[in-house]
Design a protein around this motif. Sequence first.
Motif, PDB file in Angstrom:
ATOM      1  N   GLY A 198      -7.795   5.861  -2.168  1.00 23.62           N
ATOM      2  CA  GLY A 198      -6.784   5.372  -3.096  1.00 23.62           C
ATOM      3  C   GLY A 198      -6.561   3.876  -2.987  1.00 23.62           C
ATOM      4  O   GLY A 198      -6.200   3.217  -3.976  1.00 23.62           O
ATOM      5  N   ALA A 199      -6.764   3.325  -1.788  1.00 22.51           N
ATOM      6  CA  ALA A 199      -6.562   1.893  -1.600  1.00 22.51           C
ATOM      7  C   ALA A 199      -7.618   1.064  -2.323  1.00 22.51           C
ATOM      8  O   ALA A 199      -7.357  -0.094  -2.670  1.00 22.51           O
ATOM      9  CB  ALA A 199      -6.569   1.559  -0.113  1.00 22.51           C
ATOM     10  N   VAL A 200      -8.805   1.641  -2.554  1.00 21.38           N
ATOM     11  CA  VAL A 200      -9.891   0.879  -3.185  1.00 21.38           C
ATOM     12  C   VAL A 200      -9.540   0.480  -4.616  1.00 21.38           C
ATOM     13  O   VAL A 200      -9.509  -0.725  -4.939  1.00 21.38           O
ATOM     14  CB  VAL A 200     -11.212   1.658  -3.118  1.00 21.38           C
ATOM     15  N   PRO A 201      -9.273   1.440  -5.545  1.00 19.38           N
ATOM     16  CA  PRO A 201      -8.904   1.003  -6.898  1.00 19.38           C
ATOM     17  C   PRO A 201      -7.598   0.222  -6.911  1.00 19.38           C
ATOM     18  O   PRO A 201      -7.447  -0.711  -7.714  1.00 19.38           O
ATOM     19  CB  PRO A 201      -8.783   2.320  -7.683  1.00 19.38           C
ATOM     20  N   GLY A 202      -6.652   0.591  -6.026  1.00 19.74           N
ATOM     21  CA  GLY A 202      -5.403  -0.158  -5.987  1.00 19.74           C
ATOM     22  C   GLY A 202      -5.621  -1.624  -5.662  1.00 19.74           C
ATOM     23  O   GLY A 202      -5.043  -2.514  -6.294  1.00 19.74           O
TER      24      GLY A 202
END
Length: 327
Positions: free
Chosen positions: A193-197
């Motif tokens: 989730g941290a990647v696209p965020g």
Amino acid sequence: MARWDGMGRIGGYGAALAMTPYLVIKISWVVGALFGLLPTGGDATLAEWVVLNGATVVMAGVGIALALALVRPWGMRIPGPPLALAAWVGAGFLVSVLPFAVVGSLLGSDDAEPDGAADGPAATDPGGDAGATLPAWEAGLIQAGFVGMGLGLALALPGYLRRRWPTAFAGRLGDGPGRSSVRWAIRSAIAAGAVPGAVWLYWAAGGTAGLAHPDRRDTAWYLLTALGAWWALAAVAAGWAVAAGRPAGTPRWVPLALGWLGSGSLFAWSGWKLPLTLYVALARPDDTVPPEHPAVAVALYGVAITAGAGLLRALVDAARPRDRPPG
């Protein structure tokens, strides 16, 4: 509990009422196009118009039924997991873009309107209008329908979830034995989730790496990209907080609510945007040129879908009562 129920009833009935004009409008578009009474929007073919708007007819009907299920007695008799899954997707679509609707209305500018099937991590109308020019009253009803549905779900969902699973929202983080560390599966969902965020936050801050057409960015694109980044990172933080039980003393409903909406936004909007992005990349319509590089956008949406589902699983698992009665 009575206060939650009262607000929930108002929200549920209000959401169903607000979405009804949108449903009627979309049905009229499909029927009118099929019988040659209304033109299709922009350069869309009849098949494209019917498929896109037919899908939103189904979505609007499901949304109305969902809103009523959250407040009517028969909603408590529906199996919990399927209804919760539908509520999660619906909230991810609509509640998460309410800040955009508010900011867009305050700006009062055409630049505050989403303008493309693949622009940004979200759009106010999932079906899009395929370049159609709408009368002001019709556009107003559509916008009011989404805002009303989002607000209604935001009011109706808490009451329903508290009635259905009261123990999941009770207490504070750190109560009970808890877990000494976040498990590998949860860590993986948080990292995903941290990647696209992080990428969306970088783009919202003005970064250009991964963009094929930076000149296509407008106010709406920046707003939507920043909003997508916020919900993705909020879901990541909430997933970690609930699973790890920190910061201790925080009411459990706070990270659960943020995680619910954030993971739903990741999953729902990316699940919708992924096939549209693939279509734009393959068909290359002249009137749709998104800022993002297609390969980058597809990869981000794929990761976001996986992360959203994984974070939901982590939240559900962490929210289960851990204290077992003896015997």
